[in-house]
Design a protein around this motif. Structure first.
Motif, PDB file in Angstrom:
ATOM      1  N   GLU A  82       8.931  -2.007 -15.072  1.00  0.00           N
ATOM      2  CA  GLU A  82       8.250  -2.940 -16.112  1.00  0.00           C
ATOM      3  C   GLU A  82       8.408  -4.374 -15.583  1.00  0.00           C
ATOM      4  OE1 GLU A  82      10.703  -1.294 -19.123  1.00  0.00           O
ATOM      5  OE2 GLU A  82       9.316   0.273 -19.737  1.00  0.00           O
ATOM      6  N   LYS A  83       9.653  -4.816 -15.083  1.00  0.00           N
ATOM      7  CA  LYS A  83       9.838  -5.849 -14.583  1.00  0.00           C
ATOM      8  C   LYS A  83       8.744  -6.625 -13.517  1.00  0.00           C
ATOM      9  CE  LYS A  83      13.663  -9.171 -13.374  1.00  0.00           C
ATOM     10  NZ  LYS A  83      15.166  -9.108 -12.807  1.00  0.00           N
ATOM     11  N   HIS A  84       8.513  -5.804 -12.656  1.00  0.00           N
ATOM     12  CA  HIS A  84       7.678  -6.301 -11.493  1.00  0.00           C
ATOM     13  C   HIS A  84       6.437  -5.428 -11.488  1.00  0.00           C
ATOM     14  CE1 HIS A  84      10.947  -8.566  -9.688  1.00  0.00           C
ATOM     15  NE2 HIS A  84      11.905  -7.578 -10.013  1.00  0.00           N
ATOM     16  N   SER A  85       5.545  -5.260 -12.603  1.00  0.00           N
ATOM     17  CA  SER A  85       4.400  -4.696 -12.444  1.00  0.00           C
ATOM     18  C   SER A  85       4.214  -3.366 -11.284  1.00  0.00           C
ATOM     19  CB  SER A  85       3.238  -5.775 -11.946  1.00  0.00           C
ATOM     20  OG  SER A  85       3.446  -6.836 -12.686  1.00  0.00           O
ATOM     21  N   GLY A  86       5.261  -2.403 -11.599  1.00  0.00           N
ATOM     22  CA  GLY A  86       5.146  -1.169 -10.619  1.00  0.00           C
ATOM     23  C   GLY A  86       4.124  -0.380 -10.808  1.00  0.00           C
ATOM     24  N   GLN A  87       3.535  -0.477 -12.162  1.00  0.00           N
ATOM     25  CA  GLN A  87       2.338   0.527 -12.236  1.00  0.00           C
ATOM     26  C   GLN A  87       1.221   0.102 -11.270  1.00  0.00           C
ATOM     27  OE1 GLN A  87       0.861   0.832 -16.194  1.00  0.00           O
ATOM     28  NE2 GLN A  87       1.750   2.844 -16.051  1.00  0.00           N
ATOM     29  N   ARG A  88       1.017  -1.299 -11.073  1.00  0.00           N
ATOM     30  CA  ARG A  88       0.103  -1.771 -10.063  1.00  0.00           C
ATOM     31  C   ARG A  88       0.403  -1.808  -8.713  1.00  0.00           C
ATOM     32  NH1 ARG A  88      -5.153  -2.814 -12.088  1.00  0.00           N
ATOM     33  NH2 ARG A  88      -4.813  -2.791 -14.273  1.00  0.00           N
ATOM     34  N   ARG A  89       1.849  -2.042  -8.464  1.00  0.00           N
ATOM     35  CA  ARG A  89       2.209  -2.440  -7.238  1.00  0.00           C
ATOM     36  C   ARG A  89       2.553  -1.043  -6.463  1.00  0.00           C
ATOM     37  NH1 ARG A  89       5.757  -7.790  -7.312  1.00  0.00           N
ATOM     38  NH2 ARG A  89       5.304  -7.681  -4.953  1.00  0.00           N
ATOM     39  N   TRP A  90       3.284  -0.223  -7.184  1.00  0.00           N
ATOM     40  CA  TRP A  90       3.617   0.997  -6.338  1.00  0.00           C
ATOM     41  C   TRP A  90       3.354   2.198  -7.194  1.00  0.00           C
ATOM     42  CZ3 TRP A  90       7.307  -2.738  -7.657  1.00  0.00           C
ATOM     43  CH2 TRP A  90       8.274  -2.515  -8.639  1.00  0.00           C
ATOM     44  N   GLN A 177       5.951   9.327 -11.602  1.00  0.00           N
ATOM     45  CA  GLN A 177       5.499   9.472 -10.228  1.00  0.00           C
ATOM     46  C   GLN A 177       5.528   8.087  -9.673  1.00  0.00           C
ATOM     47  OE1 GLN A 177       5.081  12.901  -8.825  1.00  0.00           O
ATOM     48  NE2 GLN A 177       4.182  11.357  -7.668  1.00  0.00           N
ATOM     49  N   ILE A 178       5.832   7.867  -8.482  1.00  0.00           N
ATOM     50  CA  ILE A 178       5.194   6.599  -7.724  1.00  0.00           C
ATOM     51  C   ILE A 178       4.931   6.794  -6.314  1.00  0.00           C
ATOM     52  CG2 ILE A 178       7.370   5.123  -8.697  1.00  0.00           C
ATOM     53  CD1 ILE A 178       8.994   5.598  -5.974  1.00  0.00           C
ATOM     54  N   GLU A 179       4.408   5.774  -5.609  1.00  0.00           N
ATOM     55  CA  GLU A 179       4.067   5.882  -4.288  1.00  0.00           C
ATOM     56  C   GLU A 179       5.340   5.239  -3.370  1.00  0.00           C
ATOM     57  OE1 GLU A 179       3.760   5.117  -1.364  1.00  0.00           O
ATOM     58  OE2 GLU A 179       1.665   5.362  -0.450  1.00  0.00           O
ATOM     59  N   PRO A 180       6.042   6.146  -2.801  1.00  0.00           N
ATOM     60  CA  PRO A 180       7.176   5.635  -2.254  1.00  0.00           C
ATOM     61  C   PRO A 180       7.293   4.670  -1.220  1.00  0.00           C
ATOM     62  CG  PRO A 180       7.229   7.878  -2.300  1.00  0.00           C
ATOM     63  CD  PRO A 180       5.863   7.465  -2.596  1.00  0.00           C
ATOM     64  N   ARG A 181       6.167   4.675  -0.276  1.00  0.00           N
ATOM     65  CA  ARG A 181       5.926   3.779   0.944  1.00  0.00           C
ATOM     66  C   ARG A 181       5.732   2.316   0.075  1.00  0.00           C
ATOM     67  NH1 ARG A 181       4.441   3.473   6.131  1.00  0.00           N
ATOM     68  NH2 ARG A 181       4.625   5.552   6.407  1.00  0.00           N
ATOM     69  N   GLU A 182       5.160   2.266  -0.904  1.00  0.00           N
ATOM     70  CA  GLU A 182       4.780   0.948  -1.660  1.00  0.00           C
ATOM     71  C   GLU A 182       6.030   0.415  -2.142  1.00  0.00           C
ATOM     72  OE1 GLU A 182       1.160   1.380  -3.585  1.00  0.00           O
ATOM     73  OE2 GLU A 182      -0.031   1.364  -1.615  1.00  0.00           O
ATOM     74  N   LEU A 183       6.874   1.193  -3.001  1.00  0.00           N
ATOM     75  CA  LEU A 183       7.912   0.840  -3.490  1.00  0.00           C
ATOM     76  C   LEU A 183       8.730   0.323  -2.395  1.00  0.00           C
ATOM     77  CD1 LEU A 183      10.045   0.317  -5.632  1.00  0.00           C
ATOM     78  CD2 LEU A 183      10.836   2.727  -5.547  1.00  0.00           C
ATOM     79  N   ALA A 316      -1.778   5.097  -6.283  1.00  0.00           N
ATOM     80  CA  ALA A 316      -1.048   3.910  -5.167  1.00  0.00           C
ATOM     81  C   ALA A 316      -1.294   2.538  -5.798  1.00  0.00           C
ATOM     82  CB  ALA A 316      -1.830   4.239  -3.893  1.00  0.00           C
ATOM     83  N   ARG A 317      -1.624   1.663  -4.896  1.00  0.00           N
ATOM     84  CA  ARG A 317      -1.712   0.011  -5.702  1.00  0.00           C
ATOM     85  C   ARG A 317      -3.105  -0.048  -6.454  1.00  0.00           C
ATOM     86  NH1 ARG A 317       1.122  -3.943  -2.264  1.00  0.00           N
ATOM     87  NH2 ARG A 317       1.840  -2.344  -0.998  1.00  0.00           N
ATOM     88  N   ASN A 318      -2.787  -0.421  -7.372  1.00  0.00           N
ATOM     89  CA  ASN A 318      -3.861  -1.197  -8.406  1.00  0.00           C
ATOM     90  C   ASN A 318      -4.706   0.105  -8.920  1.00  0.00           C
ATOM     91  OD1 ASN A 318      -3.421  -3.915  -8.294  1.00  0.00           O
ATOM     92  ND2 ASN A 318      -4.224  -3.912  -6.380  1.00  0.00           N
ATOM     93  N   GLY A 319      -3.848   1.154  -8.984  1.00  0.00           N
ATOM     94  CA  GLY A 319      -4.498   2.215  -9.675  1.00  0.00           C
ATOM     95  C   GLY A 319      -5.229   3.014  -8.541  1.00  0.00           C
ATOM     96  N   GLN A 320      -5.309   2.976  -7.553  1.00  0.00           N
ATOM     97  CA  GLN A 320      -6.150   3.816  -6.657  1.00  0.00           C
ATOM     98  C   GLN A 320      -5.672   5.324  -6.943  1.00  0.00           C
ATOM     99  OE1 GLN A 320      -5.000   1.594  -3.216  1.00  0.00           O
ATOM    100  NE2 GLN A 320      -7.169   1.251  -2.411  1.00  0.00           N
ATOM    101  N   ALA A 321      -6.505   6.502  -6.953  1.00  0.00           N
ATOM    102  CA  ALA A 321      -6.082   7.737  -7.392  1.00  0.00           C
ATOM    103  C   ALA A 321      -5.960   8.488  -6.038  1.00  0.00           C
ATOM    104  CB  ALA A 321      -7.002   8.277  -8.429  1.00  0.00           C
ATOM    105  N   GLU A 322      -4.899   9.187  -5.944  1.00  0.00           N
ATOM    106  CA  GLU A 322      -4.851   9.961  -4.793  1.00  0.00           C
ATOM    107  C   GLU A 322      -3.839  11.371  -5.064  1.00  0.00           C
ATOM    108  OE1 GLU A 322      -2.945   7.320  -1.906  1.00  0.00           O
ATOM    109  OE2 GLU A 322      -1.010   8.117  -2.552  1.00  0.00           O
TER     110      GLU A 322
END
Length: 454
Positions: A82-90, A177-183, A316-322
């Protein structure tokens, strides 16, 4: 609180080491004399488990000794997003979770109190440790309006299985869920902004002590050249390599670190049926403003795959679906010298097996056939070694001086944060936060008294 005149050295630059460095750096002024160092023996970070993990987060799927750490970590993951735009960033997003059974009754979570690592080592489904009081109990109700859906009401990213039964076992309030490498990359960036020094291709070879036998530094080796780093605090967070590091630094200690490496192959693909994030129509805004949702499926071994499968329709970043798929583990694969050596150990046959499985779970349905067609694009294939504790729970503790084999630690200390098994990503932020509190002499925000090395 001890004096800030000495440095902390964190050994291991995976998600546990990075989380610890991140929270430690937040607790100290950027200009502070007190330095934080991350040392990693590989030439690049994230070459093993942290870079290739699935990224599943759960609020309360943990055994009692780690339950408070799990809840704290889940909360910290959401707050950070929530603080760092985690949805878009990781790719942080709440997740619906299903258990899939094919030609057999699905994995019923009810009444199970499996140890959080037993299911992993026994090759059964992670769904066995799901809490059963989830607010979500029907598949149809967990798919949001406007999404492409299958006849059984499940999201179209997953291909219906002939003879398959889906059971909803959890929802986005309690799983994510997150994309761990991006976090990890975000945490690393933040650490470097706050003057954390990262030393790659660097090994800790010996503890240095002052005339009274008190820890005051580490002897390190980088590309054949030796040097010394001053410190009064060491955090061992080297994942599956932690027991080796401990033995090197404390050769006279009588304790052993009860952690074994467990290798697992995985694959990430893109699908024509999953091009954009799913949207939560209830506008819950979990972890960001985009209302994005993920889906997780756990499947026991069935007729098309012979291992307990985990598949995540994630972002992944910016809503890329995988879609990530893993669960094919190999306890006999030996841990290599360096994390960067892992890539050369990827086994073609294992990759073919996970590929065949992801095609069966998410490929294009073929008319009159229960085998599905491969129309998926590979993003990456991976192999990671997870550190699995023989006790079935991580080790997050300070090591007492009497267990260090002859040296003492004065105002600092030696801490261990490893053995998280399949929950390394989920427990990462909580572990880093609690270890930071322990280093600073504060009462930890989660009870980790049962995660002691003894």
């Amino acid at each position: 609180m001890h004096s800030n005149q000495m440095s902390t050295i964190i050994i291991g630059g995976g998600i546990i080491g990075l989380s610890t460095a991140y929270f430690l750096s937040l607790s100290r002024p950027v200009t502070s004399f007190s330095q934080i160092h991350i040392i990693d023996s590989s030439a690049e970070l994230l070459a093993s488990a942290s870079g290739f993990a699935g990224g599943f987060l759960a609020l309360d799927w943990f055994s009692p000794p780690e339950a408070e750490l799990g809840a704290l970590s889940f909360r910290l993951h959401r707050q950070l997003a929530e603080k760092h735009s985690g949805q878009r960033r990781w790719g942080y997003a709440g997740s619906h979770v299903y258990s899939l059974g094919v030609d057999d009754p699905g994995v019923k979570a009810k009444g199970k109190t499996a140890n959080s690592a037993d299911w992993l080592l026994e090759g059964t489904s992670r769904a066995n440790v799901a809490r059963t009081d989830s607010k979500h109990d029907d598949v149809q109700g967990s798919v949001t309006q406007g999404e492409p859906i299958n006849p059984d009401g499940s999201p179209a990213v997953f291909t219906p299985q002939r003879g398959g039964s889906l059971e909803t076992i959890a929802g986005p309030e309690e799983c994510a869920q997150i994309e761990p490498r991006e976090l990890c990359e975000f945490l690393l960036e933040e650490c470097e902004k706050r003057n954390v020094k990262v030393h790659l291709s660097t090994k800790a070879v010996e503890c240095l002590v002052d005339k009274d036998g008190q820890l005051n530094g580490l002897k390190i080796e980088s590309q054949g050249a030796g040097s010394e780093l001053e410190c009064d605090t060491i955090v061992l967070a080297a994942g599956a390599w932690t027991p080796r590091v401990f033995k090197t630094l404390f050769p006279d200690s009588t304790i052993r670190v009860p952690i074994d490496p467990l290798a697992g192959h995985s694959i990430v693909v893109r699908s024509p049926r999953y091009k954009a994030p799913f949207i939560d129509p209830y506008k819950r805004k979990i972890g960001g403003d985009d209302n994005w949702l993920c889906y997780s499926i756990y499947a026991a071994p069935g007729k098309h795959w012979n291992f307990a499968t985990e598949a995540y329709a994630r972002l992944a970043r910016n809503g890329q679906a995988e879609i990530w798929l893993g669960g094919l583990n190999d306890a006999d694969l030996p841990l290599p010298e360096l994390a960067t050596d892992v890539k050369a150990m990827i086994d073609r046959q294992s990759v073919n097996t996970v590929r065949k499985t992801i095609v069966q779970l998410t490929g294009l349905a073929r008319e009159a056939s229960d085998l599905h067609q491969d129309d998926l694009e590979t993003v990456r294939e991976g192999l990671g070694f997870r550190p699995v504790s023989r006790r079935g729970r991580p080790i997050v503790s300070r090591i007492k001086d009497e267990d260090l084999g002859g040296l003492t630690t004065g105002p600092g200390g030696v801490f261990i944060a490893s053995g998280h098994g399949p929950w390394g990503i989920a427990l990462s932020l909580g572990t880093g936060f609690v270890v930071t509190e322990m280093i600073e002499g504060k009462v930890p925000s989660a009870d980790v008294s049962h995660l002691d090395i003894r």
